[in-house]
Design a protein around this motif. Structure first.
Motif, PDB file in Angstrom:
ATOM      1  N   THR A   1       0.790  -1.200   0.168  1.00 41.47           N
ATOM      2  CA  THR A   1      -0.015  -0.106  -0.046  1.00 41.47           C
ATOM      3  C   THR A   1       0.958   1.301   0.070  1.00 41.47           C
ATOM      4  OG1 THR A   1      -1.719  -1.166   1.233  1.00 41.47           O
ATOM      5  CG2 THR A   1      -1.889   1.228   1.256  1.00 41.47           C
ATOM      6  N   ALA A   2       2.073   1.218   0.798  1.00 39.31           N
ATOM      7  CA  ALA A   2       2.886   2.455   0.776  1.00 39.31           C
ATOM      8  C   ALA A   2       3.390   2.656  -0.363  1.00 39.31           C
ATOM      9  CB  ALA A   2       3.758   2.163   1.936  1.00 39.31           C
ATOM     10  N   VAL A   3       3.813   1.422  -1.134  1.00 40.39           N
ATOM     11  CA  VAL A   3       4.672   1.701  -2.324  1.00 40.39           C
ATOM     12  C   VAL A   3       3.574   2.082  -3.514  1.00 40.39           C
ATOM     13  CG1 VAL A   3       5.936   0.452  -4.234  1.00 40.39           C
ATOM     14  CG2 VAL A   3       6.189  -0.225  -2.004  1.00 40.39           C
ATOM     15  N   GLY A   4       2.325   1.838  -3.358  1.00 39.42           N
ATOM     16  CA  GLY A   4       1.121   2.314  -4.316  1.00 39.42           C
ATOM     17  C   GLY A   4       1.191   3.683  -4.118  1.00 39.42           C
ATOM     18  N   ASN A   5       1.225   4.043  -2.843  1.00 40.22           N
ATOM     19  CA  ASN A   5       0.931   5.802  -2.800  1.00 40.22           C
ATOM     20  C   ASN A   5       2.225   6.479  -3.203  1.00 40.22           C
ATOM     21  OD1 ASN A   5      -1.837   6.495  -0.931  1.00 40.22           O
ATOM     22  ND2 ASN A   5      -1.185   4.347  -0.372  1.00 40.22           N
ATOM     23  N   ILE A   6       3.172   5.853  -3.026  1.00 38.27           N
ATOM     24  CA  ILE A   6       4.749   6.510  -3.545  1.00 38.27           C
ATOM     25  C   ILE A   6       4.421   6.527  -5.093  1.00 38.27           C
ATOM     26  CG2 ILE A   6       7.116   6.070  -4.228  1.00 38.27           C
ATOM     27  CD1 ILE A   6       7.248   4.478  -1.442  1.00 38.27           C
ATOM     28  N   LEU A   7       3.877   5.672  -5.825  1.00 40.55           N
ATOM     29  CA  LEU A   7       3.589   5.564  -7.136  1.00 40.55           C
ATOM     30  C   LEU A   7       2.697   7.018  -7.355  1.00 40.55           C
ATOM     31  CD1 LEU A   7       2.832   1.989  -8.457  1.00 40.55           C
ATOM     32  CD2 LEU A   7       5.065   3.474  -8.823  1.00 40.55           C
ATOM     33  N   ILE A   8       1.581   7.255  -6.648  1.00 39.45           N
ATOM     34  CA  ILE A   8       0.600   8.165  -6.644  1.00 39.45           C
ATOM     35  C   ILE A   8       1.503   9.633  -6.693  1.00 39.45           C
ATOM     36  CG2 ILE A   8      -1.222   9.509  -5.907  1.00 39.45           C
ATOM     37  CD1 ILE A   8      -2.332   6.954  -4.864  1.00 39.45           C
ATOM     38  N   VAL A   9       2.332   9.689  -5.608  1.00 36.46           N
ATOM     39  CA  VAL A   9       3.113  10.977  -5.591  1.00 36.46           C
ATOM     40  C   VAL A   9       4.034  11.238  -6.837  1.00 36.46           C
ATOM     41  CG1 VAL A   9       4.984  11.874  -4.045  1.00 36.46           C
ATOM     42  CG2 VAL A   9       3.205  10.775  -2.994  1.00 36.46           C
ATOM     43  N   ILE A  10       4.814  10.177  -7.267  1.00 35.74           N
ATOM     44  CA  ILE A  10       5.418  10.155  -8.411  1.00 35.74           C
ATOM     45  C   ILE A  10       4.941  10.749  -9.593  1.00 35.74           C
ATOM     46  CG2 ILE A  10       7.041   8.942 -10.028  1.00 35.74           C
ATOM     47  CD1 ILE A  10       7.933   7.430  -7.540  1.00 35.74           C
ATOM     48  N   ILE A  11       3.776   9.982 -10.054  1.00 36.24           N
ATOM     49  CA  ILE A  11       3.223  10.472 -11.059  1.00 36.24           C
ATOM     50  C   ILE A  11       2.360  11.972 -10.985  1.00 36.24           C
ATOM     51  CG2 ILE A  11       0.879   9.776 -12.337  1.00 36.24           C
ATOM     52  CD1 ILE A  11       1.450   6.853 -11.623  1.00 36.24           C
ATOM     53  N   SER A  12       1.981  12.179  -9.734  1.00 36.31           N
ATOM     54  CA  SER A  12       1.489  13.556  -9.376  1.00 36.31           C
ATOM     55  C   SER A  12       2.576  14.627  -9.865  1.00 36.31           C
ATOM     56  CB  SER A  12       0.742  13.561  -8.108  1.00 36.31           C
ATOM     57  OG  SER A  12      -0.143  13.003  -7.861  1.00 36.31           O
ATOM     58  N   LYS A  13       3.791  14.157  -9.590  1.00 39.98           N
ATOM     59  CA  LYS A  13       4.934  15.109  -9.624  1.00 39.98           C
ATOM     60  C   LYS A  13       5.528  15.399 -10.913  1.00 39.98           C
ATOM     61  CE  LYS A  13       6.031  16.989  -5.756  1.00 39.98           C
ATOM     62  NZ  LYS A  13       6.234  18.483  -5.463  1.00 39.98           N
ATOM     63  N   ILE A  14       5.515  14.198 -11.517  1.00 41.34           N
ATOM     64  CA  ILE A  14       5.942  14.209 -13.146  1.00 41.34           C
ATOM     65  C   ILE A  14       4.924  14.070 -14.119  1.00 41.34           C
ATOM     66  CG2 ILE A  14       8.141  12.897 -12.482  1.00 41.34           C
ATOM     67  CD1 ILE A  14       7.144  10.540 -13.592  1.00 41.34           C
ATOM     68  N   GLY A  15       3.754  13.893 -13.714  1.00 40.68           N
ATOM     69  CA  GLY A  15       2.572  13.791 -14.872  1.00 40.68           C
ATOM     70  C   GLY A  15       2.220  15.007 -15.456  1.00 40.68           C
ATOM     71  N   GLN A  16       2.205  14.834 -16.949  1.00 41.84           N
ATOM     72  CA  GLN A  16       2.011  16.050 -17.521  1.00 41.84           C
ATOM     73  C   GLN A  16       0.465  16.234 -18.087  1.00 41.84           C
ATOM     74  OE1 GLN A  16       4.436  18.401 -18.145  1.00 41.84           O
ATOM     75  NE2 GLN A  16       5.493  17.133 -16.649  1.00 41.84           N
ATOM     76  N   PHE A  17      -0.379  15.714 -17.205  1.00 38.14           N
ATOM     77  CA  PHE A  17      -1.857  15.733 -17.409  1.00 38.14           C
ATOM     78  C   PHE A  17      -2.425  16.980 -17.222  1.00 38.14           C
ATOM     79  CE2 PHE A  17      -0.551  11.463 -16.365  1.00 38.14           C
ATOM     80  CZ  PHE A  17      -0.721  10.797 -17.324  1.00 38.14           C
ATOM     81  N   GLU A  18      -2.732  17.730 -18.441  1.00 36.91           N
ATOM     82  CA  GLU A  18      -3.718  18.892 -18.067  1.00 36.91           C
ATOM     83  C   GLU A  18      -5.232  18.600 -17.602  1.00 36.91           C
ATOM     84  OE1 GLU A  18      -3.525  21.716 -21.228  1.00 36.91           O
ATOM     85  OE2 GLU A  18      -1.522  21.822 -21.109  1.00 36.91           O
ATOM     86  N   ASN A  19      -5.712  17.444 -17.927  1.00 31.89           N
ATOM     87  CA  ASN A  19      -6.943  16.890 -17.835  1.00 31.89           C
ATOM     88  C   ASN A  19      -6.949  15.756 -16.807  1.00 31.89           C
ATOM     89  OD1 ASN A  19      -9.466  15.802 -17.979  1.00 31.89           O
ATOM     90  ND2 ASN A  19      -9.820  16.504 -20.013  1.00 31.89           N
ATOM     91  N   GLN A  20      -7.564  15.980 -15.461  1.00 27.85           N
ATOM     92  CA  GLN A  20      -7.618  14.632 -14.648  1.00 27.85           C
ATOM     93  C   GLN A  20      -8.308  13.625 -15.146  1.00 27.85           C
ATOM     94  OE1 GLN A  20      -6.278  14.988 -11.273  1.00 27.85           O
ATOM     95  NE2 GLN A  20      -6.615  12.808 -11.761  1.00 27.85           N
ATOM     96  N   GLY A  21      -9.112  13.668 -16.216  1.00 25.60           N
ATOM     97  CA  GLY A  21      -9.748  12.381 -16.926  1.00 25.60           C
ATOM     98  C   GLY A  21      -8.627  11.761 -17.304  1.00 25.60           C
ATOM     99  N   HIS A  22      -7.588  12.328 -18.152  1.00 20.23           N
ATOM    100  CA  HIS A  22      -6.592  11.480 -18.764  1.00 20.23           C
ATOM    101  C   HIS A  22      -5.596  10.671 -17.730  1.00 20.23           C
ATOM    102  CE1 HIS A  22      -7.756  14.096 -22.227  1.00 20.23           C
ATOM    103  NE2 HIS A  22      -6.910  14.793 -22.055  1.00 20.23           N
TER     104      HIS A  22
END
Length: 670
Positions: free
Chosen positions: A618-639
């Protein structure tokens, strides 16, 4: 240990009482945490989301250390008791931090984070040990059926606590007002703190009934030593010597057969945990992204004269878990067994695919909220001109002819062009009611092909016409309203927005000399004030909207107008129900099955540790969320939601391939 016939041990019921209160406490804090940080972070959704998931990361990494202490030193009972005290202290500190609003926001944030850190450390002693401690109360294989029911009941109790906290805590937060605020976070955090103390009372009362297994050795130290010794022997073994069937068997000269077998069993289970974190990267967004999505939706239930709070939608999850657990055991699993889904790992795979489908639903809801984004064809350009005068303006264009802009309004003029960009010469003339020394002007504007070119028509030093270029506003990824204020040099005043549904809720900011300054606002209906002067009333800021506020001051009177260029759809929050039901089905098939699998397949000496490793995913899964939130280039949350769905499908394909080689083991507790 006392038993009720050949059924449940009496001690189990005290464990259930402890878990019910602890789950209410932990889940109640988690339910409102992201909204609390959103408030004190000035509606910064990304930062609030990251803080929330960092809390979950600590909460699900610390079980690893709690399990090591339980399995190797203190034992499960002592570990649960001592770290429950730490958990309760953290809850109390968070409640106090939400109360001290008179201090700086920086201090409040820091004090809250200290409390959350203690809470997450305390959770480390509770999460991996309670389920394993409950499992210790049964005798296997005699009570194997009751053990299976125990894990279902245990998860049932977990979700009953979550259901109660999801329904009660948001009401304490929003429906009660305290200390001159529009919400009462101190009460919403205080009740979980009290419940955490009560959970400790439940746990201690049952001590005389518990079967307490004390650790006989440091199993972690033994396991690490066995791994390194086996690797060393395998590397240094002569090619002429007989090869071992399994690499761990090379340690048989120093470690006995039982130790090697238990370590091999644990490593086989841990190997299958590698793809599991991706599931939690989806599942735990119920408490962050999905709640924030709910803030963009209409929660009103007219016939009840009541509104569903965004964080209350989360109660659907534990409610349906309570329904689905007995339903799946009695109906669904027997049906799945008939079509070949007859092992725990196959159920886990299917659960993961259903989780992916829930994020497809979440993406569809997000796209519906966002609505259509305004676009211009590639062979056209558009001129967008704002008139900030309190009179009409006549414009003569060298390319498109004449047009008029009414006072405090905007016009959109389309240009058809075959070149990359064009320059248009505008002759601007103010209506005589505008008292300006120079009421005419010649201005040049640049029209970019395939883009909107925005200009702000205002006065320069109250003497002559000025045309300012504006950057294009975009819809915010968070879905909140995007507001730009266009004004004629009144940069000394403050703008105040008061929510019409709650007069205690207001947002204020100083006017800027920069006309391109934009502000993020939560959706709602507001009265707008310039200092203490009311300039607009009952103004709606809709989800994913782009808004320009124009106002002009003349002779001690201020005229204002809100122009909404683009807006999303204000759909009902019950549209989140399908995605929530799907993620709940996935949870029952994925999480409950893994909980039982990690206990039954773990060796006797490593049950808390394997439970902790399961929680660490679960912790590693939340780390993935933080990483994707930091490096993600999604202008649309749906994407972004669709991106998670695709990753989950790929992850389950890998898991399915890995699980085909697993051989189930029968491990006794005697």
């Amino acid at each position: 240990m006392q038993k009720e016939g050949n059924g449940y041990p009496k001690a189990v019921w005290y464990i259930f009482g402890n878990e019910l209160c602890e789950r209410f406490s932990y889940h109640g804090l988690k339910t409102i945490l992201v909204l609390f940080f959103t408030t004190i972070q000035k509606y910064d959704h990304d930062t609030s989301t990251i803080i929330f998931h960092m809390f979950l990361i600590c909460s699900f990494l610390s079980p690893l250390f709690g399990a090591i202490i339980a399995d190797s030193y203190w034992g499960k009972y002592k570990t649960i008791f001592i770290l429950s005290i730490v958990h309760a202290m953290g809850n109390i500190i968070v409640a106090i931090a939400s109360l001290v609003t008179s201090v700086s926001l920086h201090f409040q944030r820091s004090f809250t984070i200290i409390g959350l850190l203690l809470t997450s450390i305390g959770a480390g002693g509770i999460k991996p040990c309670v389920s394993a401690f409950g499992g210790d109360q049964f005798v296997l294989p005699d009570q194997e059926h009751h053990l299976q029911m125990f894990f279902s009941m245990f998860y049932f109790i977990i979700n009953l606590g979550s259901l109660l906290s999801s329904s009660i805590t948001p009401e304490l937060r929003k429906s009660v007002q305290c200390f001159g605020k529009d919400s009462c976070f101190p009460l919403a955090f205080g009740v979980p703190a009290i419940l955490m103390v009560i959970s400790m009372v439940f746990f201690v009362i049952g001590k005389n009934l518990y079967k307490i297994i004390k650790p006989t050795s440091s199993i972690i130290t033994t396991s690490i030593g066995c791994i390194f010794h086996a690797l060393k022997k395998k590397i240094t073994t002569s090619p002429n010597e007989e090869k071992k069937k399994n690499w761990l068997d090379y340690a048989d000269d120093k470690y006995n057969t039982r130790e090697i077998f238990e370590l091999r069993s644990a490593l086989d289970v841990m190997y299958l945990f590698i793809p599991v974190p991706m599931f939690y990267a989806l599942f735990d967004q119920q408490g962050s992204r999905w709640i924030l999505q709910g803030t963009l939706m209409n929660g009103k239930i007219d016939f009840l004269n009541w509104s569903i709070k965004p964080d209350q939608m989360h109660l659907i999850n534990p409610l349906f878990v309570l329904i689905f657990i007995p339903l799946f055991n009695a109906v669904v699993y027997p049906l799945l067994y008939k079509i070949g889904i007859n092992t725990p790992l196959k159920k886990v795979t299917l659960g993961g695919l259903i989780a992916a489908s829930s994020f497809v639903c979440a993406a569809v809801v997000q796209y519906t909220i966002i609505g259509q984004t305004f676009t211009i064809s590639s062979n056209e350009g558009q001129l967008r001109m704002y008139n900030n005068f309190d009179c009409n303006v006549s414009v003569s264009s060298s390319l498109v002819g004449n047009f008029t802009i009414e006072q405090l309004d905007v016009v959109h003029i389309n240009y058809s062009s075959t070149v990359y960009n064009e320059t248009d010469v505008l002759s601007i003339e103010l209506h005589p009611t505008c008292e300006l020394k120079m009421s005419t002007s010649i201005q040049h504007v640049f029209i970019d092909k395939g883009k909107v070119s925005s200009y702000f028509l205002t006065s320069k030093n109250d003497k002559e016409i000025e045309l300012k270029y504006l950057k294009e506003l975009r819809k915010l990824k968070s879905g909140n309203s995007n507001l730009r204020i266009l004004q004629d040099n009144f940069f000394s005043q403050n703008i105040i927005l008061r929510n019409t549904n709650n007069k205690l809720s207001e947002i204020s900011f100083s006017l800027s000399t920069n006309p391109d300054q934009n502000y993020e606002l939560p959706i709602g209906t507001y009265d707008i004030y310039l200092d203490n002067e009311s300039i607009l009333q009952n103004v709606d800021f809709l989800p994913v909207s782009i808004n320009d506020l124009l106002f002009h001051h003349n002779f001690n009177q201020t005229n204002a107008k809100l122009i909404t260029l683009e807006k999303g759809k204000y759909i009902h929050i019950l549209w989140q129900v399908p995605q929530t039901i799907l993620i709940t089905i996935a949870e029952v098939m994925f999480v409950v099955t893994l909980l039982e699998f990690s206990f039954t397949q773990a060796p006797l000496s490593m049950k808390s540790f394997l439970s902790a490793v399961n929680l660490c995913t679960t912790a590693v899964g939340n780390i993935l969320i933080v990483i994707i939130s930091k490096i993600g280039q999604f202008e649309n949350q749906g994407h972004e939601f669709l991106f998670y769905a695709v990753l989950m499908v790929l992850d389950m394909i890998i898991f399915m391939l890995m699980s085909t080689k697993y051989k189930y083991k029968c491990i006794n507790t005697q």
